[in-house]
Design a protein around this motif. Structure first.
Motif, PDB file in Angstrom:
ATOM      1  N   ALA A 310      28.838  54.654  41.167  1.00  0.00           N
ATOM      2  CA  ALA A 310      29.529  53.891  40.129  1.00  0.00           C
ATOM      3  C   ALA A 310      29.369  52.404  40.413  1.00  0.00           C
ATOM      4  O   ALA A 310      29.148  51.990  41.562  1.00  0.00           O
ATOM      5  CB  ALA A 310      31.001  54.274  40.092  1.00  0.00           C
ATOM      6  N   GLY A 311      29.497  51.585  39.377  1.00  0.00           N
ATOM      7  CA  GLY A 311      29.363  50.149  39.570  1.00  0.00           C
ATOM      8  C   GLY A 311      30.105  49.360  38.514  1.00  0.00           C
ATOM      9  O   GLY A 311      30.337  49.846  37.402  1.00  0.00           O
ATOM     10  N   MET A 312      30.472  48.152  38.871  1.00  0.00           N
ATOM     11  CA  MET A 312      31.155  47.251  37.942  1.00  0.00           C
ATOM     12  C   MET A 312      30.642  45.840  38.174  1.00  0.00           C
ATOM     13  O   MET A 312      30.614  45.361  39.309  1.00  0.00           O
ATOM     14  CB  MET A 312      32.669  47.314  38.161  1.00  0.00           C
ATOM     15  N   THR A 313      30.194  45.205  37.103  1.00  0.00           N
ATOM     16  CA  THR A 313      29.646  43.848  37.170  1.00  0.00           C
ATOM     17  C   THR A 313      30.519  42.903  36.365  1.00  0.00           C
ATOM     18  O   THR A 313      30.877  43.198  35.222  1.00  0.00           O
ATOM     19  CB  THR A 313      28.204  43.815  36.619  1.00  0.00           C
ATOM     20  N   LEU A 314      30.855  41.769  36.968  1.00  0.00           N
ATOM     21  CA  LEU A 314      31.602  40.718  36.284  1.00  0.00           C
ATOM     22  C   LEU A 314      30.716  39.498  36.103  1.00  0.00           C
ATOM     23  O   LEU A 314      29.972  39.122  37.022  1.00  0.00           O
ATOM     24  CB  LEU A 314      32.833  40.295  37.098  1.00  0.00           C
ATOM     25  N   GLY A 315      30.776  38.867  34.934  1.00  0.00           N
ATOM     26  CA  GLY A 315      30.093  37.601  34.727  1.00  0.00           C
ATOM     27  C   GLY A 315      30.824  36.484  35.456  1.00  0.00           C
ATOM     28  O   GLY A 315      32.055  36.470  35.545  1.00  0.00           O
ATOM     29  N   ILE A 316      30.062  35.544  36.001  1.00  0.00           N
ATOM     30  CA  ILE A 316      30.634  34.424  36.754  1.00  0.00           C
ATOM     31  C   ILE A 316      30.512  33.152  35.925  1.00  0.00           C
ATOM     32  O   ILE A 316      29.431  32.804  35.456  1.00  0.00           O
ATOM     33  CB  ILE A 316      29.908  34.225  38.097  1.00  0.00           C
ATOM     34  N   GLN A 317      31.629  32.480  35.741  1.00  0.00           N
ATOM     35  CA  GLN A 317      31.652  31.208  35.033  1.00  0.00           C
ATOM     36  C   GLN A 317      31.829  30.062  36.030  1.00  0.00           C
ATOM     37  O   GLN A 317      32.279  30.255  37.164  1.00  0.00           O
ATOM     38  CB  GLN A 317      32.782  31.196  33.996  1.00  0.00           C
ATOM     39  N   GLU A 318      31.492  28.867  35.600  1.00  0.00           N
ATOM     40  CA  GLU A 318      31.582  27.706  36.480  1.00  0.00           C
ATOM     41  C   GLU A 318      32.987  27.543  37.058  1.00  0.00           C
ATOM     42  O   GLU A 318      33.149  27.185  38.243  1.00  0.00           O
ATOM     43  CB  GLU A 318      31.180  26.446  35.712  1.00  0.00           C
ATOM     44  N   ALA A 319      34.006  27.827  36.248  1.00  0.00           N
ATOM     45  CA  ALA A 319      35.385  27.654  36.720  1.00  0.00           C
ATOM     46  C   ALA A 319      35.742  28.603  37.860  1.00  0.00           C
ATOM     47  O   ALA A 319      36.732  28.381  38.573  1.00  0.00           O
ATOM     48  CB  ALA A 319      36.358  27.857  35.559  1.00  0.00           C
ATOM     49  N   GLN A 320      34.940  29.642  38.060  1.00  0.00           N
ATOM     50  CA  GLN A 320      35.213  30.619  39.115  1.00  0.00           C
ATOM     51  C   GLN A 320      34.413  30.360  40.390  1.00  0.00           C
ATOM     52  O   GLN A 320      34.458  31.159  41.316  1.00  0.00           O
ATOM     53  CB  GLN A 320      34.899  32.031  38.601  1.00  0.00           C
ATOM     54  N   ARG A 321      33.706  29.255  40.439  1.00  0.00           N
ATOM     55  CA  ARG A 321      32.808  29.007  41.565  1.00  0.00           C
ATOM     56  C   ARG A 321      33.530  29.100  42.916  1.00  0.00           C
ATOM     57  O   ARG A 321      33.072  29.787  43.839  1.00  0.00           O
ATOM     58  CB  ARG A 321      32.146  27.638  41.433  1.00  0.00           C
ATOM     59  N   SER A 322      34.664  28.428  43.064  1.00  0.00           N
ATOM     60  CA  SER A 322      35.344  28.425  44.358  1.00  0.00           C
ATOM     61  C   SER A 322      35.860  29.817  44.711  1.00  0.00           C
ATOM     62  O   SER A 322      35.802  30.227  45.887  1.00  0.00           O
ATOM     63  CB  SER A 322      36.496  27.411  44.363  1.00  0.00           C
TER      64      SER A 322
END
Length: 370
Positions: A310-322
């Motif tokens: 099983a797998g789960m992928t989340l998109g990364i936005q600039e605001a989540q960098r830290s």
């Protein structure tokens, strides 16, 4: 056409994350990569990966000819390219995806006609050119509904969600682009997708069904296997095969679906290239969608898919960098994909895998990522 073996050159038309991931996989498989490098792509991860750079723009025919001259096979990841330019290109260079599929997928009306002709269930809709058409359409399909330009590629600011009569105030100002589609909104629907591999000889292989979540028109999350029953999965695979058989296309494409609480299935749209929703398969399947796509266009053997976990992928936005940088230090079993594809645009993803979906969701929630 002859088989394209490693050591030969694949020309990629596109500058998005899909183009970058396709180039990475091609290099890993031993191919050389050529691509058009626009001014916006200079000094990006993608540009540094390319063996042969062609300066210019994607819809300029002479630039595409230069790319064709240095490549044994061409492929595109941008579904909004000029179909007529690609049609002309395909007359002289090997472009397995062809251009005909774009005439279907770029126009919302033609896409719906294509699906209707296959007796595939789609959300009720009507074409709209003026305010009177909107009211007539609402009388037919009801509230809520969504108004969209007939041509894809325009931003969300050109769409209008209509939930009640008061939302029709000043609606005429929203019709600046000419013809529109007014489509029924499917409430409380589960969003699903499936990637399909179609070979040069017409064989279609469906990859596992993916469950998606969107936020403000942007993909937020994808997980596999989708939380659906076997009957739904079987029907989705049947529909995907049917669409694949009728599309004039070679390579990987995607189909998105709505699944209602009453178990009604609607086809949402067709995606004529590998797509971000399929990235969750990279670390869960025997082969990623990008490797399947390369195998298909290069005429290598394509076999069945096998889901390993099983797998789960989340998109990364600039605001989540830290937040992501913190997780990179404490999550040794997560897959991080963080890079600059084009300048001033941070695109990336993080994938977790395991035996079941719920623990993956719990871990993302604990990290304040989901």
């Amino acid at each position: 056409m002859p088989v394209i073996y490693p050591g030969q050159t694949i020309g990629i038309i596109g500058n998005d994350q899909r183009a970058y991931m396709l180039a990475l996989k091609a290099k890993e498989m031993g191919y050389r990569v050529a691509a058009i490098v626009t001014p916006q792509m200079q000094n990006t991860s993608f540009a540094r990966l390319i063996d042969s750079q062609i300066d210019g723009e994607f819809n300029d025919y002479q630039t595409l000819v230069q790319l064709g001259e240095v490549s044994q096979v061409l492929t595109y990841t941008n579904e909004l390219l000029d179909e007529t330019v690609l049609e002309q290109l395909a007359q002289h260079y090997y472009l397995p995806q062809g251009s005909n599929v774009l005439s279907v997928t770029q126009d919302r009306y033609l896409e719906k006609v294509f699906l209707s002709d296959l007796n595939i269930n789609i959300p009720p809709y009507a074409t709209v050119v003026d305010v009177d058409d909107i009211q007539d359409a609402i009388d037919s399909i009801g509230y809520p509904c969504i108004l969209k330009p007939i041509q894809k590629g325009y931003g969300k600011q050109y769409q209008r969600f209509i939930q009640q009569p008061s939302d029709l105030e000043n609606i005429e100002a929203a019709l600046e682009l000419g013809t529109y589609i007014l489509e029924s909104w499917i409430p409380d629907a589960q969003e699903l997708s499936v990637m399909v591999v179609k070979t040069e000889d017409g064989e279609c292989v469906t990859l596992p069904v993916i469950e998606n979540e969107f936020e403000d028109h942007r993909l937020k999350m994808s997980l596999v296997p989708a939380r659906i029953n076997q009957d739904v999965a079987t029907e989705i695979n049947r529909l995907a095969h049917l669409i694949g058989e009728k599309l004039d296309y070679t390579g990987v494409f995607g189909v998105e679906f709505f699944l209602t609480p009453a178990m009604n299935i609607y086809v949402k749209r067709i995606m004529p290239t590998p797509h971000a929703t399929g990235d969750v398969l990279t670390h869960t399947l025997n082969f990623s969608q990008y490797e399947y796509h390369l195998k298909a266009i290069c005429q290598l053997a394509v076999g069945p898919s096998r889901l390993n976990n099983a797998g789960m992928t989340l998109g990364i936005q600039e605001a989540q960098r830290s937040l992501i940088q913190t997780q990179m230090k404490i999550k040794p079993d997560w897959y991080f994909n963080l890079h600059n594809v084009t300048t001033n645009q941070q695109i990336g993803s993080v994938t977790a895998t395991g035996q079941a979906i719920q623990p993956l969701i719990d871990n993302y929630e604990a990290a304040d990522l989901y």
